[in-house]
Enzyme design. Structure first.
Site: not given
Ligand code: ADP
Ligand code: ASP
Ligand code: MG
Length: 742
Positions: A617, A624, A689, A693
């Protein structure tokens, strides 16, 4: 045995309010402990006292080794000398100036032992009578030392050599006492020794023909109960080195708890299935007289210990767990067994004829197979006996043959309260499944007081710990490894350190940090590092990732978790292997989930194969709950149309701060120092990066996307894109300085 006990008249010399004590070898290991035991006996407020003693710790083993050495023609003298020295030193320490008589007596005893060993070495085999005589000498020595020490302190105990009183027979079910003869012997002995307090030898006795014999390993507990009965004691206190009967063997389950009360039946089950704290036959004489037995800790006499009585008292459905190692499964299988009456009887008869004792037996209701657990050393003979007994059926193809599987342990779950409590078995098997223990055979006695489970020896400790945790005898225990104790990992470790006591208390979760590794060093700990993890890491030797999983699993804790806080692709390479081995992985490292598609697929396959979970997660949106939210939306029928967001906190910070006053390169340097960037800032500046994601989220939505399909614009100057991180940082710093000075 009950009948003769009740019929026998009480010995006239026995007074009221006698208490029997038994001291194990652990309570008599050296002079200090013997002195302590004497103190306990002298302080006890009881008019009548019988103290039954074991040999000093390790002495029975040493005596057995001596007779084996002599029988094998080896030189037994050096070890004999060591044993004599140990007893003499103890005598000197206990008796000081008054040691002379005892020392002379010991010398005589050891000369006698030397004579026996000499005879054994000439014969080349100890022979049972000589072997038993030698084995039992440790109790003769220890009782004499305690008795002489008590006398030196002014106590007036009589010394009883059990061979003068106790007469036993070796029978199929164990050692049986000849009560009438033993009582008569005691009455005679009492005439000459009327003292209210007695020290007696444990473990040894006489056979019916007057030879020295023993009650079996750990038999002093049984001696304690026998003498308690003979002296009509009101209680038997068995003194050892733990706080009583524990919920499991503390050497295998460190968090085992002392049980305040047990019923005779529970204690018998636990003892029979290997709880070493009490010899299985101990309770027979106690039950016949309704005599309470207390297991107590010599080192903590103020602790109440475990009280064993007829009704046992309150407690959960499960009181304790035991593990019996060194067993084998022998099974008979075939369609020809179905519905045929008498199969089980024939199996038992064949094993009985071969003199093999059966630890556990189990037959499926289909009657297609029948299997029993026997001692490993007897497995071949058991299989041969069954093969012979079912020769005809095998020849006719009704039975497929006899299977033998070695390396088996039996886990037994014991408690009176299991009877009529639904769900106990479910809880046990659920825990075993979660700990990835494969169950080979199951048996539950009709009394419902015991569920026995045969498992592979290599799974046994893990099975025991998982079952222990499942019944709330201890917290859920997790072996933990943290890789990459940098900014994120370090914060996690500090957080764990602060939260651990609360997790243990409120959530029943016991996290044991066993591995701490960075890119160069690996700290491998045994009991979990608390507090000073930085110190552990600083002192850690060079290490690589290979040692990590074996060490983590080596503790046999029910669950193992690796938290990867590195940002390393090399570590991500290991995930599939770890997950396949049943180790859960939790990580903020994006490399595994966003990495090459085949590797991601291998990781998912490993999760399925190993039953372990990968949790990531924190790879997107840090704290979040982005991934879980997206998954919930998709699971409930929503469709992903677009993802919008500030996908890089680092870049957002940089662009918010950049107003031309400071060079951009200096801001990057500051962000790096503050821990806002990835360890290598190029990951952020290049957009990789962010791309990772996006790939993670896309994959969550079911797209087989890879990194090379994401278009990003890199902010890293062409010349600085390659090369190691250190080199980049150095160039960048120079560059920053240059820009600042300019
Ligand atoms: P002693 O010398 O006092 O007879 P033992 O070594 O024979 O002592 O037995 C005590 C030991 O039994 C304990 O130190 C413990 O390690 C072991 N043990 C195994 N199972 C249990 C259990 N369920 N409860 C308590 N002790 C156990
Ligand atoms: N000394 C014997 C043994 O070691 C008996 C006992 O300690 O209970 O087996
Ligand atoms: Mg013992």
């Amino acid at each position: 045995m009950n009948a003769s006990l009740l019929e026998a008249k009480p010995s006239p010399a026995v007074g009221l309010r006698t208490r029997a004590h038994k001291f194990g070898g652990s309570s008599l290991a050296d002079a200090t402990r013997i002195r302590h035991v004497a103190g306990l006996l002298m302080a006890a407020d009881e008019p009548g006292q019988v103290a039954v003693v074991s040999a000093m710790q390790g002495v029975t083993d040493a005596l057995i080794a001596l007779s084996e050495a002599a029988a094998g023609g080896r030189d037994w003298r050096p070890d004999w000398q060591v044993l004599q020295q140990r007893h003499e030193d103890t005598a000197r320490a206990l008796l000081g100036e008054q040691a002379a008589d005892t020392l002379a007596w010991l010398r005589g005893q050891f000369e006698g032992l030397a004579g026996l060993l000499q005879a054994v070495s000439v014969l080349g085999s100890p022979g049972r009578p000589a072997f038993e005589r030698i084995q039992g000498l440790g109790e003769v020595f220890s009782s004499r030392l305690l008795w002489a020490h008590l006398a030196a302190r002014g106590a007036t105990h009589a010394l009883l050599d059990a061979r003068e009183v106790l007469v036993v027979r070796h029978e199929e079910l164990g050692v049986a006492v000849d009560w009438p003869r033993s009582r008569a012997n005691l009455a005679r002995w009492r005439d000459a020794h009327p003292q209210a307090r007695v020290v007696a030898t444990g473990f040894i006795a006489s056979s019916e023909d007057g030879l020295s014999t023993v009650l079996g390993r750990n038999g002093s507990d049984y001696s304690g109960a026998i003498f308690a009965a003979l002296f009509e004691a009101e209680e038997l206190h068995i003194w050892t080195d733990v706080d009583g009967v524990l919920s499991a063997d503390p050497r295998l389950v460190p968090e085992a708890v002392a049980l305040p009360a047990l019923s005779y039946r529970e204690a018998c089950e636990l003892a029979y299935f290997g709880a070493k704290v009490i010899h299985p036959q101990t309770l027979t004489p106690a039950i016949a007289r309704n005599l309470p037995v207390l297991i107590r800790n010599t080192f903590r006499p103020e602790h109440p210990g475990t009280r064993i009585t007829a009704d046992g008292g309150p407690g959960g459905p499960v009181k304790g767990l035991t593990l019996s190692p060194g067993l084998a499964l022998v099974s008979l299988e075939g369609a020809g067994l179905i519905g045929v009456p008498g199969t089980a009887e024939r199996v038992f008869a064949a094993l009985h004829a071969a003199r093999i004792s059966v630890v556990m037996i189990s037959q499926g209701s289909s009657e297609h197979s029948i299997c029993c657990v026997v001692r490993e050393g007897e497995a071949a003979a058991a299989a041969a006996a069954l093969s012979r007994a079912f020769e005809r059926e095998q020849a006719a193809g009704q039975v497929q043959g006899v299977q033998r599987i070695g390396g088996i342990s039996v886990l037994a779950v014991v408690g009176d309260g299991m009877a009529g409590t639904p769900g106990v078995a479910a809880r046990l098997f659920g825990a075993l499944a979660r700990a990835r223990v494969n169950v080979r055979a199951i048996a539950q006695g009709a009394s419902e007081r015991n569920i026995s489970v045969a498992v592979a020896a290599e799974d046994a400790t893990r099975a025991l710990r998982a079952a222990h945790a499942a019944f709330w005898l201890s917290a859920q225990t997790v072996a933990l490894a943290v890789i990459g104790p940098g900014k994120v990992g370090g914060a996690l470790l500090d957080q764990l350190d602060a939260a651990m006591p609360r997790l243990r208390r409120d959530a029943g979760l016991d996290l044991r940090l066993r591995v701490l590794a960075d890119s160069r060093r690996a700290w491998l700990g045994e009991h979990g590092a608390a507090g000073d993890w930085r110190m552990h890491l600083a002192a850690a030797p060079a290490g690589d990732l290979d040692a990590l999983a074996p060490h983590l699993l080596g503790a046999h804790l029910p669950h193992a978790v690796i938290v990867d806080c590195s940002a390393s692709d090399t570590v991500a390479e290991r995930y599939a292997g770890w997950l396949a081995a049943g180790i859960h992985v939790i990580t903020p490292n994006k490399h595994a989930v966003a990495g090459p598609w085949p590797r991601r697929q291998a990781i998912e396959a490993a999760c399925l194969a190993g039953g372990a979970r990968l949790r990531y997660e924190a790879t997107v949106g840090a704290g979040l709950p982005v991934i879980q939210t997206l998954r919930d939306l998709l699971d409930t029928g929503d469709q992903l149309v677009a993802v919008e967001g500030i996908l890089s906190g680092t870049l957002a910070w940089l662009f918010n701060r950049y107003d031309g006053a400071l060079p951009f390169s200096a801001l990057v340097r500051e962000a790096h120092a503050l821990g806002y960037t990835e360890p290598d800032p190029r990951e952020d500046l290049s957009g990789m990066d962010v791309a990772r994601k996006l790939v993670i989220l896309a994959r969550e939505a079911g797209l087989a996307l890879s990194l090379d399909q994401v278009q990003v614009e890199s902010l890293v100057p062409e010349a600085m894109r390659g090369g190691p991180r250190e080199q980049f940082m150095a160039t960048w710093n120079n560059w920053t300085r240059h820009c600042t000075n300019a």
